[in-house]
Scaffold this motif. Structure first.
Motif, PDB file in Angstrom:
ATOM      1  N   GLY A   7       0.799  -1.220   0.000  1.00 37.36           N
ATOM      2  CA  GLY A   7       0.000   0.000   0.000  1.00 37.36           C
ATOM      3  C   GLY A   7       0.828   1.263   0.000  1.00 37.36           C
ATOM      4  O   GLY A   7       0.388   2.314   0.461  1.00 37.36           O
ATOM      5  N   GLY A  32      -4.528   4.119  -0.764  1.00 39.66           N
ATOM      6  CA  GLY A  32      -5.582   3.157  -1.101  1.00 39.66           C
ATOM      7  C   GLY A  32      -5.442   2.658  -2.529  1.00 39.66           C
ATOM      8  O   GLY A  32      -5.625   1.470  -2.799  1.00 39.66           O
ATOM      9  N   LEU A  33      -5.110   3.553  -3.440  1.00 40.04           N
ATOM     10  CA  LEU A  33      -4.897   3.149  -4.832  1.00 40.04           C
ATOM     11  C   LEU A  33      -3.678   2.241  -4.952  1.00 40.04           C
ATOM     12  O   LEU A  33      -3.684   1.287  -5.741  1.00 40.04           O
ATOM     13  CB  LEU A  33      -4.751   4.384  -5.724  1.00 40.04           C
ATOM     14  CG  LEU A  33      -6.022   5.230  -5.861  1.00 40.04           C
ATOM     15  CD1 LEU A  33      -5.703   6.565  -6.515  1.00 40.04           C
ATOM     16  CD2 LEU A  33      -7.080   4.469  -6.652  1.00 40.04           C
ATOM     17  N   ARG A  58      -2.596   0.214  -2.636  1.00 41.85           N
ATOM     18  CA  ARG A  58      -3.009  -1.088  -2.088  1.00 41.85           C
ATOM     19  C   ARG A  58      -3.826  -1.872  -3.117  1.00 41.85           C
ATOM     20  O   ARG A  58      -3.612  -3.065  -3.318  1.00 41.85           O
ATOM     21  CB  ARG A  58      -3.807  -0.885  -0.801  1.00 41.85           C
ATOM     22  CG  ARG A  58      -4.057  -2.168  -0.057  1.00 41.85           C
ATOM     23  CD  ARG A  58      -4.596  -1.955   1.337  1.00 41.85           C
ATOM     24  NE  ARG A  58      -3.931  -0.939   2.145  1.00 41.85           N
ATOM     25  CZ  ARG A  58      -2.729  -1.061   2.697  1.00 41.85           C
ATOM     26  NH1 ARG A  58      -2.033  -2.156   2.543  1.00 41.85           N
ATOM     27  NH2 ARG A  58      -2.211  -0.080   3.416  1.00 41.85           N
ATOM     28  N   THR A  59      -4.749  -1.200  -3.799  1.00 43.47           N
ATOM     29  CA  THR A  59      -5.559  -1.867  -4.825  1.00 43.47           C
ATOM     30  C   THR A  59      -4.684  -2.357  -5.973  1.00 43.47           C
ATOM     31  O   THR A  59      -4.835  -3.487  -6.444  1.00 43.47           O
ATOM     32  CB  THR A  59      -6.646  -0.905  -5.352  1.00 43.47           C
ATOM     33  OG1 THR A  59      -7.485  -0.525  -4.255  1.00 43.47           O
ATOM     34  CG2 THR A  59      -7.477  -1.550  -6.442  1.00 43.47           C
ATOM     35  N   THR A  60      -3.764  -1.526  -6.425  1.00 39.88           N
ATOM     36  CA  THR A  60      -2.832  -1.922  -7.485  1.00 39.88           C
ATOM     37  C   THR A  60      -1.987  -3.095  -7.019  1.00 39.88           C
ATOM     38  O   THR A  60      -1.765  -4.056  -7.761  1.00 39.88           O
ATOM     39  CB  THR A  60      -1.939  -0.731  -7.886  1.00 39.88           C
ATOM     40  OG1 THR A  60      -2.768   0.339  -8.321  1.00 39.88           O
ATOM     41  CG2 THR A  60      -0.962  -1.117  -8.984  1.00 39.88           C
ATOM     42  N   GLU A  96      -2.760  -5.349  -4.784  1.00 39.02           N
ATOM     43  CA  GLU A  96      -3.569  -6.571  -4.707  1.00 39.02           C
ATOM     44  C   GLU A  96      -3.652  -7.238  -6.079  1.00 39.02           C
ATOM     45  O   GLU A  96      -3.628  -8.463  -6.190  1.00 39.02           O
ATOM     46  CB  GLU A  96      -4.954  -6.255  -4.157  1.00 39.02           C
ATOM     47  CG  GLU A  96      -4.940  -5.951  -2.680  1.00 39.02           C
ATOM     48  CD  GLU A  96      -6.252  -5.367  -2.163  1.00 39.02           C
ATOM     49  OE1 GLU A  96      -7.214  -5.208  -2.954  1.00 39.02           O
ATOM     50  OE2 GLU A  96      -6.310  -5.052  -0.956  1.00 39.02           O
ATOM     51  N   GLY A  97      -3.742  -6.427  -7.122  1.00 40.38           N
ATOM     52  CA  GLY A  97      -3.731  -6.979  -8.479  1.00 40.38           C
ATOM     53  C   GLY A  97      -2.437  -7.711  -8.773  1.00 40.38           C
ATOM     54  O   GLY A  97      -2.436  -8.801  -9.353  1.00 40.38           O
TER      55      GLY A  97
END
Length: 171
Positions: A92, A139-140, A142-144, A146-147
Protein backbone atom coordinates in the motif's frame (compact mmCIF):
# COMPACT_ATOMS: atom_id res chain seq x y z
CA UNK A 1 18.20 -3.39 -3.63
CA UNK A 2 21.70 -3.99 -4.79
CA UNK A 3 23.24 -0.53 -4.63
CA UNK A 4 24.66 -0.13 -8.12
CA UNK A 5 24.74 2.83 -10.51
CA UNK A 6 21.77 1.38 -12.41
CA UNK A 7 19.60 1.87 -9.29
CA UNK A 8 20.41 5.62 -9.30
CA UNK A 9 19.92 5.99 -5.56
CA UNK A 10 21.89 9.22 -5.93
CA UNK A 11 18.80 10.71 -7.60
CA UNK A 12 16.71 9.85 -4.54
CA UNK A 13 19.29 11.52 -2.30
CA UNK A 14 19.43 14.61 -4.51
CA UNK A 15 15.61 14.73 -4.53
CA UNK A 16 15.71 14.73 -0.72
CA UNK A 17 18.09 17.68 -0.82
CA UNK A 18 15.88 19.56 -3.30
CA UNK A 19 12.73 18.93 -1.24
CA UNK A 20 14.31 19.86 2.08
CA UNK A 21 12.06 19.00 4.99
CA UNK A 22 9.01 18.58 2.72
CA UNK A 23 9.75 14.86 2.44
CA UNK A 24 9.91 12.37 5.30
CA UNK A 25 13.27 10.78 6.18
CA UNK A 26 14.66 8.36 3.59
CA UNK A 27 15.51 4.74 4.38
CA UNK A 28 17.76 3.01 1.86
CA UNK A 29 17.53 -0.77 2.05
CA UNK A 30 20.31 -2.70 0.37
CA UNK A 31 24.02 -2.96 -0.05
CA UNK A 32 26.47 -3.00 -2.90
CA UNK A 33 29.43 -1.32 -4.55
CA UNK A 34 27.90 2.18 -4.50
CA UNK A 35 27.04 2.26 -0.79
CA UNK A 36 30.14 4.15 0.33
CA UNK A 37 29.76 6.78 -2.38
CA UNK A 38 26.06 7.16 -1.55
CA UNK A 39 26.78 7.61 2.15
CA UNK A 40 29.36 10.25 1.26
CA UNK A 41 26.88 11.98 -1.05
CA UNK A 42 24.21 12.02 1.68
CA UNK A 43 26.70 13.60 4.08
CA UNK A 44 27.86 16.08 1.43
CA UNK A 45 24.27 17.12 0.73
CA UNK A 46 23.76 17.78 4.44
CA UNK A 47 21.09 15.10 4.78
CA UNK A 48 22.57 13.75 8.01
CA UNK A 49 19.95 12.03 10.13
CA UNK A 50 17.33 12.36 7.35
CA UNK A 51 18.83 9.32 5.58
CA UNK A 52 19.35 5.83 7.01
CA UNK A 53 21.27 3.07 5.24
CA UNK A 54 20.08 -0.30 6.59
CA UNK A 55 22.27 -2.58 4.51
CA UNK A 56 20.91 -5.85 3.13
CA UNK A 57 17.88 -7.25 4.92
CA UNK A 58 15.92 -10.50 4.86
CA UNK A 59 12.46 -10.32 3.23
CA UNK A 60 10.72 -9.97 6.62
CA UNK A 61 12.88 -6.94 7.39
CA UNK A 62 12.04 -5.35 4.05
CA UNK A 63 8.34 -5.95 4.73
CA UNK A 64 8.71 -4.26 8.12
CA UNK A 65 10.36 -1.20 6.54
CA UNK A 66 7.62 -1.02 3.89
CA UNK A 67 4.92 -1.24 6.55
CA UNK A 68 6.24 2.06 7.96
CA UNK A 69 6.85 3.76 4.60
CA UNK A 70 4.87 6.68 3.24
CA UNK A 71 6.35 6.46 -0.23
CA UNK A 72 8.85 4.46 -2.31
CA UNK A 73 11.33 6.12 -4.66
CA UNK A 74 12.39 3.85 -7.51
CA UNK A 75 14.70 5.91 -9.75
CA UNK A 76 16.43 2.91 -11.41
CA UNK A 77 17.02 2.92 -15.15
CA UNK A 78 16.46 0.00 -17.51
CA UNK A 79 15.17 -2.22 -14.72
CA UNK A 80 14.13 -5.71 -15.77
CA UNK A 81 10.90 -5.85 -13.76
CA UNK A 82 11.03 -3.83 -10.58
CA UNK A 83 10.12 -6.31 -7.88
CA UNK A 84 10.82 -3.72 -5.16
CA UNK A 85 8.16 -1.46 -6.71
CA UNK A 86 5.68 -4.35 -6.75
CA UNK A 87 6.47 -5.10 -3.09
CA UNK A 88 5.86 -1.45 -2.21
CA UNK A 89 2.50 -1.41 -3.99
CA UNK A 90 1.50 -4.66 -2.29
CA UNK A 91 2.21 -2.92 1.03
CA UNK A 92 0.00 0.00 0.00
CA UNK A 93 2.96 2.32 -0.58
CA UNK A 94 2.79 4.68 -3.60
CA UNK A 95 5.83 4.61 -5.92
CA UNK A 96 7.75 7.22 -7.91
CA UNK A 97 9.64 5.79 -10.92
CA UNK A 98 11.48 7.35 -13.86
CA UNK A 99 10.51 7.41 -17.56
CA UNK A 100 13.60 5.41 -18.47
CA UNK A 101 12.97 2.78 -15.80
CA UNK A 102 12.51 -0.13 -18.19
CA UNK A 103 10.27 -2.95 -16.99
CA UNK A 104 9.17 -1.05 -13.88
CA UNK A 105 7.02 1.09 -16.18
CA UNK A 106 4.65 -1.87 -16.54
CA UNK A 107 4.33 -1.92 -12.74
CA UNK A 108 4.07 1.71 -11.60
CA UNK A 109 1.00 3.65 -12.71
CA UNK A 110 1.66 7.18 -13.98
CA UNK A 111 -1.20 8.54 -11.83
CA UNK A 112 -3.04 7.49 -8.72
CA UNK A 113 -0.83 4.97 -6.93
CA UNK A 114 2.35 6.26 -8.52
CA UNK A 115 4.09 8.76 -10.69
CA UNK A 116 6.42 8.24 -13.64
CA UNK A 117 8.69 11.25 -14.08
CA UNK A 118 11.87 12.50 -15.68
CA UNK A 119 15.06 11.20 -14.01
CA UNK A 120 15.84 14.48 -12.27
CA UNK A 121 15.95 15.33 -8.58
CA UNK A 122 13.40 18.13 -9.04
CA UNK A 123 10.89 15.92 -10.87
CA UNK A 124 11.26 13.12 -8.31
CA UNK A 125 10.86 15.55 -5.39
CA UNK A 126 7.76 17.13 -6.97
CA UNK A 127 6.15 13.73 -7.63
CA UNK A 128 6.93 12.64 -4.09
CA UNK A 129 5.28 15.76 -2.67
CA UNK A 130 2.21 15.19 -4.87
CA UNK A 131 1.79 11.58 -3.75
CA UNK A 132 2.29 12.45 -0.09
CA UNK A 133 -0.39 15.15 -0.39
CA UNK A 134 -2.88 12.85 -2.15
CA UNK A 135 -5.13 11.20 0.45
CA UNK A 136 -6.24 8.55 -2.09
CA UNK A 137 -2.72 7.45 -3.13
CA UNK A 138 -2.23 4.81 -0.42
CA UNK A 139 -5.58 3.16 -1.10
CA UNK A 140 -4.90 3.15 -4.83
CA UNK A 141 -1.45 1.67 -4.19
CA UNK A 142 -3.01 -1.09 -2.09
CA UNK A 143 -5.56 -1.87 -4.83
CA UNK A 144 -2.83 -1.92 -7.49
CA UNK A 145 -0.70 -4.11 -5.21
CA UNK A 146 -3.57 -6.57 -4.71
CA UNK A 147 -3.73 -6.98 -8.48
CA UNK A 148 -0.02 -7.77 -8.56
CA UNK A 149 -0.36 -10.15 -5.62
CA UNK A 150 -2.97 -12.09 -7.59
CA UNK A 151 -0.91 -12.09 -10.83
CA UNK A 152 2.21 -13.27 -9.02
CA UNK A 153 0.55 -15.86 -6.77
CA UNK A 154 2.15 -19.32 -7.03
CA UNK A 155 -1.09 -20.86 -8.31
CA UNK A 156 -1.50 -18.24 -11.04
CA UNK A 157 2.16 -18.43 -12.12
CA UNK A 158 1.97 -22.25 -12.21
CA UNK A 159 -1.18 -22.11 -14.36
CA UNK A 160 0.48 -19.74 -16.83
CA UNK A 161 3.58 -21.94 -17.03
CA UNK A 162 1.45 -25.06 -17.57
CA UNK A 163 -0.35 -23.29 -20.40
CA UNK A 164 2.98 -22.40 -22.02
CA UNK A 165 4.06 -26.04 -21.81
CA UNK A 166 0.78 -27.18 -23.37
CA UNK A 167 1.23 -24.70 -26.21
CA UNK A 168 4.86 -25.75 -26.74
CA UNK A 169 3.85 -29.43 -26.86
CA UNK A 170 0.91 -28.71 -29.13
CA UNK A 171 -1.50 -30.23 -26.63
Amino acid sequence: ARLTRQKRVDLALRAMAVAGTHLPPLTIVGDGPERGALEALAAGLGLGSRVTFTGAMPPAGVAAVLSRADLALFPAENEGFGLAAVEALMAGVPVVACHDGGGVLSVVPAVGAGRVVAPTPTAIAQAARELLADPAARGLARTTGEGWRDRLSPARVAAVCEEWYREALGA
